[in-house]
Design a protein around this motif. Structure first.
Motif, PDB file in Angstrom:
ATOM      1  N   VAL A   1      -3.271 -12.566  -4.345  1.00 37.32           N
ATOM      2  CA  VAL A   1      -3.916 -11.415  -3.704  1.00 37.32           C
ATOM      3  C   VAL A   1      -4.967 -10.750  -4.581  1.00 37.32           C
ATOM      4  O   VAL A   1      -5.652  -9.836  -4.132  1.00 37.32           O
ATOM      5  CB  VAL A   1      -2.872 -10.361  -3.255  1.00 37.32           C
ATOM      6  N   GLY A   2      -5.105 -11.197  -5.827  1.00 43.17           N
ATOM      7  CA  GLY A   2      -6.048 -10.566  -6.742  1.00 43.17           C
ATOM      8  C   GLY A   2      -5.352  -9.539  -7.622  1.00 43.17           C
ATOM      9  O   GLY A   2      -4.323  -8.959  -7.249  1.00 43.17           O
ATOM     10  N   GLU A   3      -5.925  -9.303  -8.786  1.00 45.09           N
ATOM     11  CA  GLU A   3      -5.287  -8.431  -9.769  1.00 45.09           C
ATOM     12  C   GLU A   3      -5.122  -6.998  -9.267  1.00 45.09           C
ATOM     13  O   GLU A   3      -4.061  -6.387  -9.431  1.00 45.09           O
ATOM     14  CB  GLU A   3      -6.108  -8.423 -11.064  1.00 45.09           C
ATOM     15  N   GLY A   4      -6.177  -6.464  -8.644  1.00 43.63           N
ATOM     16  CA  GLY A   4      -6.115  -5.072  -8.198  1.00 43.63           C
ATOM     17  C   GLY A   4      -5.031  -4.845  -7.162  1.00 43.63           C
ATOM     18  O   GLY A   4      -4.240  -3.895  -7.266  1.00 43.63           O
ATOM     19  N   ALA A   5      -4.982  -5.706  -6.162  1.00 38.50           N
ATOM     20  CA  ALA A   5      -3.962  -5.559  -5.120  1.00 38.50           C
ATOM     21  C   ALA A   5      -2.574  -5.803  -5.690  1.00 38.50           C
ATOM     22  O   ALA A   5      -1.605  -5.133  -5.298  1.00 38.50           O
ATOM     23  CB  ALA A   5      -4.243  -6.521  -3.971  1.00 38.50           C
ATOM     24  N   ALA A   6      -2.442  -6.754  -6.607  1.00 35.59           N
ATOM     25  CA  ALA A   6      -1.140  -7.034  -7.208  1.00 35.59           C
ATOM     26  C   ALA A   6      -0.623  -5.830  -7.979  1.00 35.59           C
ATOM     27  O   ALA A   6       0.556  -5.464  -7.881  1.00 35.59           O
ATOM     28  CB  ALA A   6      -1.238  -8.248  -8.130  1.00 35.59           C
ATOM     29  N   LEU A   7      -1.494  -5.198  -8.754  1.00 38.05           N
ATOM     30  CA  LEU A   7      -1.082  -4.012  -9.501  1.00 38.05           C
ATOM     31  C   LEU A   7      -0.712  -2.875  -8.555  1.00 38.05           C
ATOM     32  O   LEU A   7       0.266  -2.150  -8.783  1.00 38.05           O
ATOM     33  CB  LEU A   7      -2.192  -3.581 -10.456  1.00 38.05           C
ATOM     34  N   ASP A   8      -1.476  -2.707  -7.494  1.00 37.57           N
ATOM     35  CA  ASP A   8      -1.168  -1.669  -6.512  1.00 37.57           C
ATOM     36  C   ASP A   8       0.222  -1.896  -5.919  1.00 37.57           C
ATOM     37  O   ASP A   8       1.049  -0.974  -5.858  1.00 37.57           O
ATOM     38  CB  ASP A   8      -2.232  -1.678  -5.414  1.00 37.57           C
ATOM     39  N   ILE A   9       0.497  -3.113  -5.487  1.00 33.88           N
ATOM     40  CA  ILE A   9       1.777  -3.419  -4.852  1.00 33.88           C
ATOM     41  C   ILE A   9       2.936  -3.264  -5.835  1.00 33.88           C
ATOM     42  O   ILE A   9       3.966  -2.644  -5.519  1.00 33.88           O
ATOM     43  CB  ILE A   9       1.752  -4.843  -4.274  1.00 33.88           C
ATOM     44  N   ALA A  10       2.793  -3.812  -7.037  1.00 33.57           N
ATOM     45  CA  ALA A  10       3.897  -3.821  -7.989  1.00 33.57           C
ATOM     46  C   ALA A  10       4.131  -2.467  -8.642  1.00 33.57           C
ATOM     47  O   ALA A  10       5.276  -2.082  -8.904  1.00 33.57           O
ATOM     48  CB  ALA A  10       3.643  -4.884  -9.058  1.00 33.57           C
ATOM     49  N   LEU A  11       3.058  -1.721  -8.921  1.00 32.79           N
ATOM     50  CA  LEU A  11       3.229  -0.440  -9.597  1.00 32.79           C
ATOM     51  C   LEU A  11       3.643   0.679  -8.652  1.00 32.79           C
ATOM     52  O   LEU A  11       4.339   1.614  -9.053  1.00 32.79           O
ATOM     53  CB  LEU A  11       1.928  -0.052 -10.315  1.00 32.79           C
ATOM     54  N   SER A  12       3.244   0.590  -7.401  1.00 34.45           N
ATOM     55  CA  SER A  12       3.617   1.625  -6.434  1.00 34.45           C
ATOM     56  C   SER A  12       4.972   1.347  -5.797  1.00 34.45           C
ATOM     57  O   SER A  12       5.618   2.269  -5.297  1.00 34.45           O
ATOM     58  CB  SER A  12       2.561   1.721  -5.325  1.00 34.45           C
ATOM     59  N   ALA A  13       5.407   0.087  -5.799  1.00 32.62           N
ATOM     60  CA  ALA A  13       6.642  -0.338  -5.126  1.00 32.62           C
ATOM     61  C   ALA A  13       6.618  -0.010  -3.640  1.00 32.62           C
ATOM     62  O   ALA A  13       7.659   0.101  -3.003  1.00 32.62           O
ATOM     63  CB  ALA A  13       7.877   0.287  -5.788  1.00 32.62           C
ATOM     64  N   ARG A  14       5.422   0.109  -3.079  1.00 35.34           N
ATOM     65  CA  ARG A  14       5.302   0.510  -1.671  1.00 35.34           C
ATOM     66  C   ARG A  14       5.563  -0.664  -0.747  1.00 35.34           C
ATOM     67  O   ARG A  14       5.536  -1.835  -1.156  1.00 35.34           O
ATOM     68  CB  ARG A  14       3.919   1.083  -1.405  1.00 35.34           C
ATOM     69  N   VAL A  15       5.803  -0.353   0.508  1.00 42.15           N
ATOM     70  CA  VAL A  15       6.067  -1.366   1.524  1.00 42.15           C
ATOM     71  C   VAL A  15       4.757  -1.754   2.202  1.00 42.15           C
ATOM     72  O   VAL A  15       3.979  -0.896   2.624  1.00 42.15           O
ATOM     73  CB  VAL A  15       7.076  -0.851   2.560  1.00 42.15           C
ATOM     74  N   VAL A  16       4.518  -3.044   2.291  1.00 41.25           N
ATOM     75  CA  VAL A  16       3.332  -3.606   2.927  1.00 41.25           C
ATOM     76  C   VAL A  16       3.751  -4.223   4.253  1.00 41.25           C
ATOM     77  O   VAL A  16       4.664  -5.059   4.290  1.00 41.25           O
ATOM     78  CB  VAL A  16       2.693  -4.681   2.015  1.00 41.25           C
ATOM     79  N   ASP A  17       3.111  -3.829   5.341  1.00 44.48           N
ATOM     80  CA  ASP A  17       3.471  -4.405   6.634  1.00 44.48           C
ATOM     81  C   ASP A  17       2.765  -5.750   6.844  1.00 44.48           C
ATOM     82  O   ASP A  17       1.955  -6.178   6.019  1.00 44.48           O
ATOM     83  CB  ASP A  17       3.194  -3.431   7.785  1.00 44.48           C
ATOM     84  N   SER A  18       3.083  -6.409   7.943  1.00 45.17           N
ATOM     85  CA  SER A  18       2.599  -7.772   8.144  1.00 45.17           C
ATOM     86  C   SER A  18       1.086  -7.846   8.264  1.00 45.17           C
ATOM     87  O   SER A  18       0.458  -8.784   7.745  1.00 45.17           O
ATOM     88  CB  SER A  18       3.249  -8.385   9.381  1.00 45.17           C
ATOM     89  N   GLU A  19       0.464  -6.873   8.916  1.00 47.12           N
ATOM     90  CA  GLU A  19      -0.990  -6.906   9.080  1.00 47.12           C
ATOM     91  C   GLU A  19      -1.703  -6.710   7.751  1.00 47.12           C
ATOM     92  O   GLU A  19      -2.685  -7.391   7.448  1.00 47.12           O
ATOM     93  CB  GLU A  19      -1.437  -5.859  10.097  1.00 47.12           C
ATOM     94  N   GLU A  20      -1.221  -5.771   6.932  1.00 48.35           N
ATOM     95  CA  GLU A  20      -1.836  -5.603   5.622  1.00 48.35           C
ATOM     96  C   GLU A  20      -1.596  -6.834   4.761  1.00 48.35           C
ATOM     97  O   GLU A  20      -2.482  -7.245   4.002  1.00 48.35           O
ATOM     98  CB  GLU A  20      -1.300  -4.361   4.915  1.00 48.35           C
ATOM     99  N   ALA A  21      -0.413  -7.427   4.878  1.00 50.04           N
ATOM    100  CA  ALA A  21      -0.129  -8.652   4.126  1.00 50.04           C
ATOM    101  C   ALA A  21      -1.123  -9.748   4.479  1.00 50.04           C
ATOM    102  O   ALA A  21      -1.599 -10.490   3.613  1.00 50.04           O
ATOM    103  CB  ALA A  21       1.300  -9.109   4.401  1.00 50.04           C
TER     104      ALA A  21
END
Length: 226
Positions: free
Chosen positions: A144-164
């Motif tokens: 997904v790229g470094e920026g998106a990976a850091l966002d997902i892993a550092l925020s621990a937020r839930v990503v829905d199917s469309e955003e995925a």
């Protein structure tokens, strides 16, 4: 904990994480059984899915809390993810419901990831003082790229199917992941194995044009040679 069966039409294998009462959380034995089910599959395509309302909640937290050797446990999960990634068979992750932590990481190791509209993803380890150590810190930014990976892993937020899908975490949102596995399985198994091997090697910088030429010539000889 792991159920393995041939699809009704015989075209592909279905490997189900079958512990719905624990949202398909994995123990060490479950990881071993998952590895064996994928690696030993005779079919050219495996559909990996979860039973019940979740895909996989990741590692069993009771196991994690009682670990004597956390590094060995992380290595265990890494080995299984690597086995999925390098298996000769094409592995399709059909994510329906929640994928959390190690569940996301197992999906990342698969060759094709599709989600149903009800699928959600979260690398939730940071909320528990940990992080995804089954190869997640390497595969997630690669996909997904470094920026998106850091966002997902550092925020621990839930990503829905469309955003995925928008992020490239999954390639499609579908009602029935088995239809994807079936469609892939309709193709030539030798070509499937070659494409997987070459693309995986290319992503690591190991595949060369000579490798591609040789693989193409071999397939040509199998199907069109005298």
């Amino acid at each position: 904990m792991i159920r393995s069966e041939r699809a009704a039409d015989g075209a592909y294998r279905i490997v189900t994480l079958d512990r719905p009462e624990a949202r398909n959380a994995l123990t060490l034995d479950g990881l071993d059984a998952l590895e064996a089910a994928v690696v030993d599959a005779d079919e050219p395509v495996v559909l990996l899915r979860g039973a019940g309302s979740a895909f996989c909640a990741g590692a069993d937290l009771d196991v994690v809390e009682s670990l004597d050797d956390p590094a060995a446990f992380a290595g265990h999960g890494q080995r299984v993810a690597e086995a999925i990634e390098t298996a000769e068979t094409v592995v399709v992750a059909g994510v329906d419901g929640a994928a959390r932590g190690g569940g996301v990481e197992l999906a990342l190791a698969c060759d094709i990831r599709v989600a149903t509209p009800d699928a959600t993803f979260a690398e939730s380890g940071a909320a528990f003082g940990l992080f995804g150590a089954w190869g997640g810190t390497a595969r997630l930014p690669r996909i997904v790229g470094e920026g998106a990976a850091l966002d997902i892993a550092l925020s621990a937020r839930v990503v829905d199917s469309e955003e995925a899908r928008e992020l490239g975490l999954v390639s499609r949102v579908v009602d029935d992941p088995s239809a994807v596995a079936r469609a892939v399985a309709e193709n030539d198994p030798d070509a499937l194995a070659a494409v997987k091997r070459l693309v995986r090697a290319g992503a690591r910088g190991a595949e060369t044009e000579a490798d591609e030429r040789e693989a193409f010539a071999r397939l040509h000889g199998i199907h069109f040679g005298e």
